[in-house]
Design a protein around this motif. Structure first.
Motif: not given
Lengths: 555, 241
Positions: A154-162
């Motif tokens: 989840m943290l990876k996704d959030e970092y990639d997106h935002f």
């Protein structure tokens, strides 16, 4: 956290930051690779700083070789963001790092406990308890492993997106993830059941065991069901906080405190047990350490609640620590009880019955009479064997040593028959002769007092005189014992070591050796509960001899 | 005969706990006792009061009901402040004060029965009393937790007394449970001694009989005669192999 069971919503959460909106900065020089030219002069510059969820974002990296800094309004907003208190603050302790650190620590602790539980725990006397603990801790560590991998994704996704990694998605995950909640529910319930079994272990009477079982299992079932139902309700219907008078809202804080109360009761019962067994708890350094650890771990959950009142931040972490707290305050206490049990068994093994017998399991002093009879029979047999070789010293001097060991272990020559509760009714079998002339004559002629009076005596407070006398006796005995040991070790071995052995003493020695191996060399120490069939080679020989002699078999 | 026996000590403890549980129940809207004070507000189980001293003395209280609410008056006190920023609905949990009070009254009655009536010799009744004492410990702790949740450190002495109650009840519970053991053993001893006394008198033995027969109390010393015990029979000795 959104689902805080009792606090009103944070009023500072909706604070507005000017730099997050578009602002006019007048004319200026623009430098950058994405511009049509590397350097452009612009007449009207409008700038909007990057914000996430209406909160300023600040780059965590350091810029080298670039003299430029952030614009003043952005720096001002950032400092304001750091200054506000509460959950919406941007300080380090509200960032993702403490959560990651504490969560991984939890995972490692829980995993270690699980491994230790699988390696260390015996299944034997308390089958259900050990299985509950193993299953519960296994589910807990699987749950934490799944959660950790999910969180990192989840943290990876959030970092990639935002471009940022915030803690809110983590907190939402704990509130709304069905897998996490279900597995947490199951593991907590199993571990609380195991805590009930642990408490049953600390109480020795059957009736009390039944009460503990009934109360404990029902409390843990109620608390866990009440905890999980609002969670599922929130997941299905969404979290609502607008209706202040909704009774539904009352349930989560109630259950939270209910759990604290249960944990506090568990802690107080364990502390009570520690106080009652303080004689054993601090006997060795290791045991003292584990006792302290168990007390600390047991007080952790109630302690977190108190700490939470002082600091909002801890509440969030206490949620993370919950699983670990349950696993550790079950496993550590279990391990502690196991070690304590060994110490207790060591002492109880010196009695005839091997454990305390309570009034609800005996009738008409059955156990006491039985114990006295066994003692009598054994004393007679042993003394008849001993009378022949009482002062005939063995070659290696072992029999003498064992005699003194006996004295040393017991403190005095009176042997305790542990038959009923240690607190109120303790039966003592005293082999003191009746101070009659007959008894003295008997003991002189046979080497044993056959007219021994077996007294059933209740344990009452002894006078200071008796205690002092006993202390003096045991000191003298200790001194004698150690002197003998030193004497035998230094002089005895050299003088007796090279002596030749005749065949008759050889067989006698063998008998003594076998007796010693089974543990029957001590007159009054009878292990009734361990009637294992141990066959030694020397036993068979001995039996053959006995049959030849026609004498009764040795016990 | 000692004046302070264990049942009487238990009775004293439960009475003390009952008295301390009265204070929160009769707190502020009912009497002047306050469970907690914060700024100009004083709180009780059945409501809260607002007191203003300047410019003129003004005091008003809410209606007596469980759970706090904001008032719709247009004075300063229409906004309720709780020291801990808790939700107002949590105040409905203060109903545990009333439950704890009722529980303590029941326990006091039962311990009085144990101390002064023949129920004190019945193991079943003492067990029931011990079972009643468990929820009182839980509710006392619960009261303290709810109070501290709502008012944090602004608690007044009736609130802190809840913590004292919890500790007293923890001690009282363990005392009561150990008393249950004593009563149970005593009942067993009385039964056994009665039977033995009858058997002995039929045997027609003198001397030792009178000693044995007198055993009515667990702390007495009994001396079973040696004819029963001294001679070991083969059937009683266990097989060690």
């Amino acid at each position: 956290m959104d689902g805080n069971p009792w606090r009103s919503s944070d009023s500072l959460a909706n604070i507005q930051y000017p730099s997050c909106k578009l602002g006019y900065y007048g004319p200026g020089l623009l430098v950058g690779k994405s511009l049509p030219a590397p350097v452009i002069f612009a007449d009207d510059v409008y700038f909007q700083s990057y914000c996430h969820d209406n909160k300023p974002a600040y780059m965590a990296g350091t810029l080298y070789d670039v003299p430029a800094t952030y614009l003043d309004p952005v720096v001002k907003d950032w400092n304001r963001y750091l200054d506000i208190s509460g959950a919406s603050s941007g300080t380090f302790q509200n960032s993702i790092y403490p959560i990651i650190i504490s969560f991984t620590t939890n995972f490692i602790i829980t995993f270690t406990m699980t491994v230790l539980a699988f390696i260390n725990m015996r299944d034997k006397p308390y089958k259900s308890a050990s299985r509950f603990l193993k299953l519960g801790s296994l589910i807990a560590s699987i749950n934490l492993a799944i959660t950790l991998s999910n969180l990192i994704c989840m943290l990876k996704d959030e970092y990639d997106h935002f471009g940022i990694a915030g803690k809110h998605c983590v907190m939402e995950f704990f509130e709304y993830d069905t897998t996490f909640i279900t597995l947490d529910f199951i593991s907590t319930f199993l571990l609380q059941c195991c805590q009930t079994f642990i408490l049953m272990r600390t109480f020795e009477r059957k009736q009390e065991k039944h009460v503990i079982f009934g109360v404990g299992i029902s409390l843990s079932l109620i608390s866990n069901l009440l905890w999980v139902v609002p969670k599922y309700h929130d997941i299905v219907h969404g979290f609502s906080q607008q209706n202040e008078n909704d009774n539904w809202e009352l349930l989560p804080p109630f259950v939270y405190m209910f759990k604290i109360v249960i944990a506090a009761s568990y802690a107080s019962l364990i502390i009570n047990y520690t106080i009652s067994k303080r004689r054993f708890c601090f006997r060795t350094l290791q045991l003292a350490f584990i006792t302290h650890l168990a007390l600390f771990v047991v007080l952790l959950l109630p302690g977190f609640f108190i700490a939470d009142l002082a600091n909002y931040w801890i509440y969030e972490l206490s949620e993370l620590f919950n699983t670990t707290c349950y696993v550790s305050c079950t496993y550590v206490v279990w391990e502690w009880l196991e070690r304590l049990d060994i110490e207790q068994k060591r002492e109880q093994a010196q009695s005839i019955l091997g454990r305390a017998i309570y009034e609800d399991e005996q009738q008409n002093y059955m156990f006491a009479k039985y114990a006295l009879k066994v003692q009598d029979a054994l004393t007679r047999k042993e003394s008849s064997a001993e009378s022949a070789t009482q002062f005939g010293m063995d070659d290696d001097g072992k029999s003498l040593m064992s005699k003194y060991e006996e004295v040393d272990d017991m403190g005095d020559t009176r042997k305790q028959v542990l038959a009923t509760t240690t607190r109120t009714v303790q039966l003592e079998s005293t082999t003191t002769s009746k101070s009659d002339n007959d008894a003295i004559i008997d003991s002189d002629s046979l080497g044993h007092d056959i007219h021994t009076v077996n007294q059933v005596k209740f344990n009452t407070q002894r006078g200071y005189k008796d205690v002092a006398h006993e202390a003096f006796d045991s000191t003298v005995n200790n001194v004698v014992y150690f002197t003998d040991k030193v004497m035998l070790k230094t002089f005895g071995s050299s003088s007796f070591g090279g002596s030749s052995k005749s065949s008759s003493t050889n067989s006698k020695n063998d008998k003594e050796q076998v007796k010693k191996r089974i543990g029957l060399d001590r007159t009054n120490k009878v292990y009734v509960y361990s009637t294992k069939d141990i066959e030694f080679d020397s036993d068979i020989d001995e039996e053959d001899e006995d049959e030849d002699d026609g004498s009764p078999p040795e016990v | 005969m000692t004046l302070l026996t264990t049942p009487r000590l238990l009775l004293l403890m439960s009475l003390a706990v009952t008295v301390t549980h009265i204070f929160p129940v009769v707190a502020t809207p009912v009497t002047g006792i306050t469970l907690a004070t914060f700024m100009d507000f004083s709180y009780g189980v059945f409501g809260w009061c607002y007191t203003r001293r300047l410019p003129s003395h003004l005091k008003f209280c809410t209606k007596r009901r469980i759970g706090y609410r904001k008032l719709n008056t247009h004075v300063y006190g229409d906004i309720l402040y709780l020291p801990s920023e808790s939700k107002y609905s949590i105040s409905r949990l203060m109903v545990v004060h009333i439950i704890a009070f009722i529980n303590s009254v029941v326990l006091s009655g039962m311990t009085a029965a144990v101390a002064f009536t023949r129920y004190g010799d019945s193991p079943a009744f003492v067990l029931a009393t011990a079972l009643v004492s468990l929820p009182l410990f839980i509710f006392s702790l619960f009261c303290f937790l709810v109070d501290i949740l709502l008012f944090a450190t602004h608690l007044d002495w009736p609130g802190w007394l809840m913590l004292v109650d919890t500790i007293v009840m923890a001690f009282g519970c363990s005392l009561l449970w150990s008393w249950r053991r004593t009563v149970s053993i005593r009942a067993y001893e009385a039964l056994e001694t009665g039977q033995r006394f009858q058997l002995r008198s039929f045997d027609g033995e003198t001397g030792t009989t009178s000693v044995d027969g007198e055993v009515q109390h667990i702390h007495h010393r009994t001396a079973p005669d040696k004819s029963n015990l001294a001679a070991p029979e083969r059937s009683f000795t266990p097989d060690y192999r």
